[in-house]
Design an enzyme around this catalytic site. Sequence first.
Site, PDB file in Angstrom:
ATOM      1  N   ASP A   1     -28.744  16.277  -6.402  1.00 40.17           N
ATOM      2  CA  ASP A   1     -28.262  15.308  -5.418  1.00 40.17           C
ATOM      3  C   ASP A   1     -28.608  15.781  -3.997  1.00 40.17           C
ATOM      4  OD1 ASP A   1     -26.513  12.910  -4.960  1.00 40.17           O
ATOM      5  OD2 ASP A   1     -25.322  14.353  -3.831  1.00 40.17           O
TER       6      ASP A   1
ATOM      7  N   GLU B   1     -36.187  30.874 -17.292  1.00 37.44           N
ATOM      8  CA  GLU B   1     -35.665  31.915 -18.191  1.00 37.44           C
ATOM      9  C   GLU B   1     -35.189  31.310 -19.508  1.00 37.44           C
ATOM     10  OE1 GLU B   1     -32.367  33.952 -16.434  1.00 37.44           O
ATOM     11  OE2 GLU B   1     -33.527  34.441 -14.642  1.00 37.44           O
TER      12      GLU B   1
HETATM   13  C1  NOJ Z   1     -26.738  10.402  -3.537  1.00 33.89           C
HETATM   14  C2  NOJ Z   1     -25.987   9.814  -4.679  1.00 33.89           C
HETATM   15  O1  NOJ Z   1     -26.880   9.154  -5.528  1.00 33.89           O
HETATM   16  C3  NOJ Z   1     -24.954   8.891  -4.073  1.00 33.89           C
HETATM   17  O2  NOJ Z   1     -24.329   8.094  -5.047  1.00 33.89           O
HETATM   18  C4  NOJ Z   1     -23.971   9.726  -3.308  1.00 33.89           C
HETATM   19  O3  NOJ Z   1     -23.074   8.874  -2.634  1.00 33.89           O
HETATM   20  C5  NOJ Z   1     -24.677  10.602  -2.269  1.00 33.89           C
HETATM   21  N1  NOJ Z   1     -25.846  11.236  -2.796  1.00 33.89           N
HETATM   22  C6  NOJ Z   1     -23.752  11.687  -1.788  1.00 33.89           C
HETATM   23  O4  NOJ Z   1     -23.536  12.633  -2.798  1.00 33.89           O
END
Ligand code: NOJ
Length: 536
Positions: free
Chosen positions: A202, A251
């Site tokens: 993310d 790994e």
């Molecule tokens: C991207 C994620 O896909 C989204 O749903 C989220 O709100 C933001 N990152 C923050 O984590």
Amino acid sequence: MSDLPPAWWRDAVIYQIYPRSFADANGDGIGDLPGIRSRLPYLRDLGVDAVWLSPFYLSPQADAGYDVADYRTVDPIFGTVEDARGLVDDAHDVGVRVIVDLVPNHSSDQHVWFQQALAEGPGSPLRERYHFRDGRGDLPPNDWPSIFGGPAWTQVPDGQWYLHLFAPEQPDFNWDHPAVADEFRTILRFWLDLGVDGFRIDVAHGLVKEAGLPDIGADTSWHLLDVGESPCFDRPGVHEIYRGWRRILDEYPGERIAVAEAWAPTLARVADYVRPDELHQAFNFSYMSTAWQVEAQREVIDASLAAMHAVGAPTTWTLSNHDVVRHTNRLMQENQGEVAGRRPTEVDAEAGLRRARAASLLLLALPGSAYLYQGEELGLPEVVDLPASVRQDPAFHRAAGQDGYRDGCRVPIPWSGTAAPYGFGPGSSWLPQPSSWASLSVAAQDGVPGSTLTMYRDALALRRKVLAAGDALTWQDAPGGVLAFERGASFRCLVNMGDGPVTLDAPGELLIASGPVAIENGIATIPPDTASWWSL
Ligand code: NOJ
């Protein structure tokens, strides 16, 4: 690309599960891990290679789980760590790999580290694991805006401010602190030891901030999808983190992978994340943001392939996810190339579905790896009329233009039956499902010739033939409005993106089409917004 070693992920079809909206086993209205586990045969029969699960960790759910309070615990609304282990094991038994979401840019404000940082007060070393600063008089330490609206800083009672690029409940980690890096290496190993096949990272481009946290300057209005150059995204230092993670992934046996959610300013900069010693894949948001138009599509496909080939990585393709308007609607809307920042609008459902099916068939014909979002195989439309009272996207309530309308693509899946919750679970569903969804359920489409589910299943089965044709893509001459390419010497894809039907010489045997293609005396008629695959 033929000299590259075969690897499962290079051409994998990876299906995104948004756990709270997939299948609810315990009847609390929110989907869970046992629900997903019970639906594994569906995923096997669909023919996907892997699933990516959005976060299911302990979380106050301020941003639907993208605010993690404990990275090694499953939130009780989703189940337990044992449920996760069982899900991974069962998925492997049916030949489906499992990728989990990792959220390293920020934690929840309920994470023990953040709570300690608050309790310890200014000057404490425990504050250094996040970005705490004194303000400038009454103003925040710099001019950075939050992606979800308002300033990226919140003041705490002792007067200091902390940084959160997203909601105030999502404080950003300070990745210059060695404890943060150590902690995430341990988290990676925890889930790898449990058996997961990889991670979706993310905000992969956000971890490292420019030293000194300088002001952005003049224009401080942005959204995640269009930040351009900025002191908080895509800083060069981020790549060293991923080199370290790659060593850990390597790994483990079985080619564990990582895919970056990196909204970098250019495709070349996205490619930096998938250099041979970094991550394996990166989402192709340029493709997702491209209008339904022959020249634009050709351009982005060429540019994507070139950028990724330059570093030896496979290209990825995706049309929908849990953050953007479903492509059944998006490709019909004005500004269809913009994936966010637009209020979704009602579109002609039949026309939207026709175009979405064509776009999906095109996507599945492209060389590389395809990411599907749950429900697109049912042709689900965006739900555009959710009342404000049921919406849960934090950005909606913070009145931010960028992402405020993400609930409409997160409505729970209809599995069967004639009334809500359509087999989603024994109770209700956390977002209301439209009364028109009975005909879109899995049961309603299962085995039905011409249904969207049947098209996806057939396409995924036929994709093996497409892959066998090889990766080399060559554009073919075609009538106006038609996108035409071959892969190797044995496969052609023809997509009519124009307004009217086109007739052309049938190039071979028709494998599959997203709509009714007629062939008479060797002449094929392809209706508008229709894609077709041909064996040569
Ligand atoms: C991207 C994620 O896909 C989204 O749903 C989220 O709100 C933001 N990152 C923050 O984590």
